[in-house]
Write a protein that holds these residues in place. Structure first.
Motif, PDB file in Angstrom:
ATOM      1  N   VAL A   1      73.734  27.588  29.512  1.00  0.00           N
ATOM      2  CA  VAL A   1      73.145  26.260  29.431  1.00  0.00           C
ATOM      3  C   VAL A   1      72.544  25.937  30.799  1.00  0.00           C
ATOM      4  O   VAL A   1      73.273  25.700  31.765  1.00  0.00           O
ATOM      5  CB  VAL A   1      74.193  25.198  29.046  1.00  0.00           C
ATOM      6  CG1 VAL A   1      73.567  23.806  29.079  1.00  0.00           C
ATOM      7  CG2 VAL A   1      74.782  25.496  27.678  1.00  0.00           C
ATOM      8  N   LEU A   2      71.231  25.962  30.880  1.00  0.00           N
ATOM      9  CA  LEU A   2      70.560  25.641  32.138  1.00  0.00           C
ATOM     10  C   LEU A   2      70.563  24.135  32.378  1.00  0.00           C
ATOM     11  O   LEU A   2      70.748  23.663  33.500  1.00  0.00           O
ATOM     12  CB  LEU A   2      69.124  26.163  32.112  1.00  0.00           C
ATOM     13  CG  LEU A   2      68.285  25.911  33.362  1.00  0.00           C
ATOM     14  CD1 LEU A   2      68.835  26.723  34.537  1.00  0.00           C
ATOM     15  CD2 LEU A   2      66.823  26.290  33.112  1.00  0.00           C
ATOM     16  N   SER A   3      70.369  23.354  31.299  1.00  0.00           N
ATOM     17  CA  SER A   3      70.273  21.907  31.432  1.00  0.00           C
ATOM     18  C   SER A   3      70.643  21.242  30.115  1.00  0.00           C
ATOM     19  O   SER A   3      70.327  21.755  29.047  1.00  0.00           O
ATOM     20  CB  SER A   3      68.838  21.515  31.830  1.00  0.00           C
ATOM     21  OG  SER A   3      68.704  20.129  31.986  1.00  0.00           O
ATOM     22  N   VAL A   4      71.341  20.104  30.209  1.00  0.00           N
ATOM     23  CA  VAL A   4      71.607  19.239  29.060  1.00  0.00           C
ATOM     24  C   VAL A   4      70.806  17.957  29.289  1.00  0.00           C
ATOM     25  O   VAL A   4      70.917  17.336  30.354  1.00  0.00           O
ATOM     26  CB  VAL A   4      73.101  18.918  28.918  1.00  0.00           C
ATOM     27  CG1 VAL A   4      73.336  17.988  27.729  1.00  0.00           C
ATOM     28  CG2 VAL A   4      73.903  20.199  28.757  1.00  0.00           C
TER      29      VAL A   4
ATOM     30  N   VAL B   1      71.332  15.680  32.657  1.00  0.00           N
ATOM     31  CA  VAL B   1      72.547  14.974  33.063  1.00  0.00           C
ATOM     32  C   VAL B   1      73.519  15.998  33.639  1.00  0.00           C
ATOM     33  O   VAL B   1      73.467  17.184  33.300  1.00  0.00           O
ATOM     34  CB  VAL B   1      73.185  14.211  31.888  1.00  0.00           C
ATOM     35  CG1 VAL B   1      72.270  13.104  31.401  1.00  0.00           C
ATOM     36  CG2 VAL B   1      73.529  15.154  30.735  1.00  0.00           C
ATOM     37  N   SER B   2      74.411  15.535  34.492  1.00  0.00           N
ATOM     38  CA  SER B   2      75.348  16.460  35.127  1.00  0.00           C
ATOM     39  C   SER B   2      76.709  16.464  34.465  1.00  0.00           C
ATOM     40  O   SER B   2      77.424  17.469  34.506  1.00  0.00           O
ATOM     41  CB  SER B   2      75.500  16.105  36.608  1.00  0.00           C
ATOM     42  OG  SER B   2      75.913  14.757  36.770  1.00  0.00           O
TER      43      SER B   2
ATOM     44  N   ASN C   1      67.202  18.817  23.978  1.00  0.00           N
ATOM     45  CA  ASN C   1      68.528  18.438  24.464  1.00  0.00           C
ATOM     46  C   ASN C   1      69.163  19.534  25.297  1.00  0.00           C
ATOM     47  O   ASN C   1      69.963  19.257  26.192  1.00  0.00           O
ATOM     48  CB  ASN C   1      69.488  18.157  23.301  1.00  0.00           C
ATOM     49  CG  ASN C   1      68.979  17.102  22.360  1.00  0.00           C
ATOM     50  OD1 ASN C   1      68.631  17.405  21.223  1.00  0.00           O
ATOM     51  ND2 ASN C   1      68.942  15.855  22.812  1.00  0.00           N
ATOM     52  N   LEU C   2      68.826  20.753  24.978  1.00  0.00           N
ATOM     53  CA  LEU C   2      69.504  21.916  25.539  1.00  0.00           C
ATOM     54  C   LEU C   2      68.461  22.916  26.028  1.00  0.00           C
ATOM     55  O   LEU C   2      67.698  23.457  25.228  1.00  0.00           O
ATOM     56  CB  LEU C   2      70.399  22.546  24.458  1.00  0.00           C
ATOM     57  CG  LEU C   2      71.099  23.860  24.745  1.00  0.00           C
ATOM     58  CD1 LEU C   2      71.994  23.754  25.960  1.00  0.00           C
ATOM     59  CD2 LEU C   2      71.904  24.296  23.526  1.00  0.00           C
TER      60      LEU C   2
ATOM     61  N   ASP D   1      72.215   9.883  23.290  1.00  0.00           N
ATOM     62  CA  ASP D   1      70.810  10.317  23.241  1.00  0.00           C
ATOM     63  C   ASP D   1      70.053   9.505  22.198  1.00  0.00           C
ATOM     64  O   ASP D   1      70.498   9.396  21.044  1.00  0.00           O
ATOM     65  CB  ASP D   1      70.745  11.812  22.896  1.00  0.00           C
ATOM     66  CG  ASP D   1      69.324  12.331  22.835  1.00  0.00           C
ATOM     67  OD1 ASP D   1      68.547  12.041  23.766  1.00  0.00           O
ATOM     68  OD2 ASP D   1      68.989  13.027  21.861  1.00  0.00           O
ATOM     69  N   HIS D   2      68.899   8.948  22.592  1.00  0.00           N
ATOM     70  CA  HIS D   2      68.135   8.085  21.692  1.00  0.00           C
ATOM     71  C   HIS D   2      67.102   8.876  20.900  1.00  0.00           C
ATOM     72  O   HIS D   2      66.444   9.773  21.428  1.00  0.00           O
ATOM     73  CB  HIS D   2      67.412   7.004  22.502  1.00  0.00           C
ATOM     74  CG  HIS D   2      66.581   6.093  21.655  1.00  0.00           C
ATOM     75  ND1 HIS D   2      67.122   5.127  20.831  1.00  0.00           N
ATOM     76  CD2 HIS D   2      65.231   6.017  21.478  1.00  0.00           C
ATOM     77  CE1 HIS D   2      66.156   4.484  20.204  1.00  0.00           C
ATOM     78  NE2 HIS D   2      65.002   5.002  20.571  1.00  0.00           N
ATOM     79  N   ILE D   3      66.959   8.535  19.618  1.00  0.00           N
ATOM     80  CA  ILE D   3      65.871   9.031  18.774  1.00  0.00           C
ATOM     81  C   ILE D   3      65.167   7.819  18.185  1.00  0.00           C
ATOM     82  O   ILE D   3      65.811   6.958  17.574  1.00  0.00           O
ATOM     83  CB  ILE D   3      66.401   9.956  17.660  1.00  0.00           C
ATOM     84  CG1 ILE D   3      66.907  11.269  18.268  1.00  0.00           C
ATOM     85  CG2 ILE D   3      65.313  10.251  16.620  1.00  0.00           C
ATOM     86  CD1 ILE D   3      67.464  12.245  17.265  1.00  0.00           C
ATOM     87  N   GLY D   4      63.853   7.735  18.392  1.00  0.00           N
ATOM     88  CA  GLY D   4      63.091   6.598  17.897  1.00  0.00           C
ATOM     89  C   GLY D   4      62.563   6.793  16.489  1.00  0.00           C
ATOM     90  O   GLY D   4      62.685   5.908  15.642  1.00  0.00           O
ATOM     91  N   ASP D   5      61.997   7.961  16.225  1.00  0.00           N
ATOM     92  CA  ASP D   5      61.426   8.263  14.906  1.00  0.00           C
ATOM     93  C   ASP D   5      62.512   8.893  14.048  1.00  0.00           C
ATOM     94  O   ASP D   5      62.584  10.114  13.886  1.00  0.00           O
ATOM     95  CB  ASP D   5      60.228   9.198  15.062  1.00  0.00           C
ATOM     96  CG  ASP D   5      59.565   9.532  13.733  1.00  0.00           C
ATOM     97  OD1 ASP D   5      59.956   8.944  12.704  1.00  0.00           O
ATOM     98  OD2 ASP D   5      58.662  10.391  13.721  1.00  0.00           O
ATOM     99  N   THR D   6      63.370   8.058  13.488  1.00  0.00           N
ATOM    100  CA  THR D   6      64.514   8.571  12.727  1.00  0.00           C
ATOM    101  C   THR D   6      64.125   9.075  11.344  1.00  0.00           C
ATOM    102  O   THR D   6      64.948   9.697  10.670  1.00  0.00           O
ATOM    103  CB  THR D   6      65.593   7.486  12.598  1.00  0.00           C
ATOM    104  OG1 THR D   6      65.027   6.323  11.968  1.00  0.00           O
ATOM    105  CG2 THR D   6      66.125   7.098  13.970  1.00  0.00           C
ATOM    106  N   LYS D   7      62.883   8.838  10.942  1.00  0.00           N
ATOM    107  CA  LYS D   7      62.420   9.384   9.668  1.00  0.00           C
ATOM    108  C   LYS D   7      62.155  10.882   9.783  1.00  0.00           C
ATOM    109  O   LYS D   7      62.411  11.647   8.845  1.00  0.00           O
ATOM    110  CB  LYS D   7      61.140   8.676   9.213  1.00  0.00           C
ATOM    111  CG  LYS D   7      60.573   9.212   7.909  1.00  0.00           C
ATOM    112  CD  LYS D   7      59.287   8.489   7.508  1.00  0.00           C
ATOM    113  CE  LYS D   7      58.700   9.063   6.226  1.00  0.00           C
ATOM    114  NZ  LYS D   7      57.435   8.378   5.841  1.00  0.00           N
TER     115      LYS D   7
END
Length: 219
Positions: free
Chosen positions: A6-9, A32-33, A97-98, A55-61
């Motif tokens: 995992v390089l980054s989350v 994030v750390s 995310n990953l 974690d936010h998602i705006g377009d939930t459709k």
């Protein structure tokens, strides 16, 4: 056994929308750390949306839900794009995310399972379909078509066993289905070679909505 890191989350707060008829977007993901809790979010549109807590998602459709709980992109594919676009591409800019290192996502097989030290287990479901929000985020001409043609879509994953994600975690590919349908083959068929749609049905791990769509197209 294939092993990566995992390089980054990356997670996002709500931000103003970028070209869709929605109230906000979650495409501006930043590293994030601290470890992040990951769990199955439930059905698309009505559940918790993202698989990552906070974690936010705006377009939930069109985004989120159990079959798109986590989005992963490989640093190796970022390197290809950085050379192609002649610009730096920091982790999270594609809205993933990953960010992984050491995993060949081009050769990842639909349904393969990734295990992490926390006990978290994720399963590859399908590649990312580019949208206008992604195009506006990148500010690159004809980005949707260019991203599609490159066939480096990254992968969505579902959560089989909840756990934590943190930078530096080891990723082990612990199971790979025998059908051999890779992300790149599946993405190419779905986006550009509909004569081979039936091949997608070889992978029972595909999102059920996608399987239903394929069955309908095949008549």
């Amino acid at each position: 056994m294939t092993v990566g890191t995992v390089l980054s989350v990356n997670v996002a707060a709500a931000a103003p929308p970028m070209g869709k008829g929605v109230a906000s977007t979650g495409i501006h993901k930043l590293p994030v750390s601290a470890p992040v809790e990951v769990r199955a979010p439930g059905l698309k549109g009505v559940g918790l949306h993202s698989g990552l807590v906070g974690d936010h998602i705006g377009d939930t459709k069109n985004h989120g839900g159990n079959d798109q709980a986590v989005y992963a992109y490989a640093t190796e594919d970022y390197a290809w794009w950085a050379e192609s676009l002649d610009r730096e591409l920091p982790p999270g800019i594609f809205g993933e995310n990953l960010t992984t290192s050491g995993l060949d996502l081009l050769g990842a097989v639909i349904g393969e399972k990734w295990a992490f030290g926390s006990g978290l287990v994720l399963q590859v479901t399908f590649g990312r379909l580019p949208c206008v929000t992604f195009q506006n985020r990148m500010a690159e001409p004809r980005w949707v078509k260019r991203f599609t043609a490159a066939n480096r879509p990254g992968t969505y994953l579902r959560v089989l066993v909840p756990g934590q994600l943190a930078p530096g975690d080891r990723i082990a590919v612990v199971e790979r289905p025998a059908h051999g349908l890779t992300l790149t083959e599946a993405f190419e068929i779905y986006m550009r070679d509909q004569s081979r749609l039936a091949r997608l049905l070889d992978a029972p791990e595909l999102p059920s909505s996608l399987r239903d769509e394929v069955l309908e197209r095949l008549g």
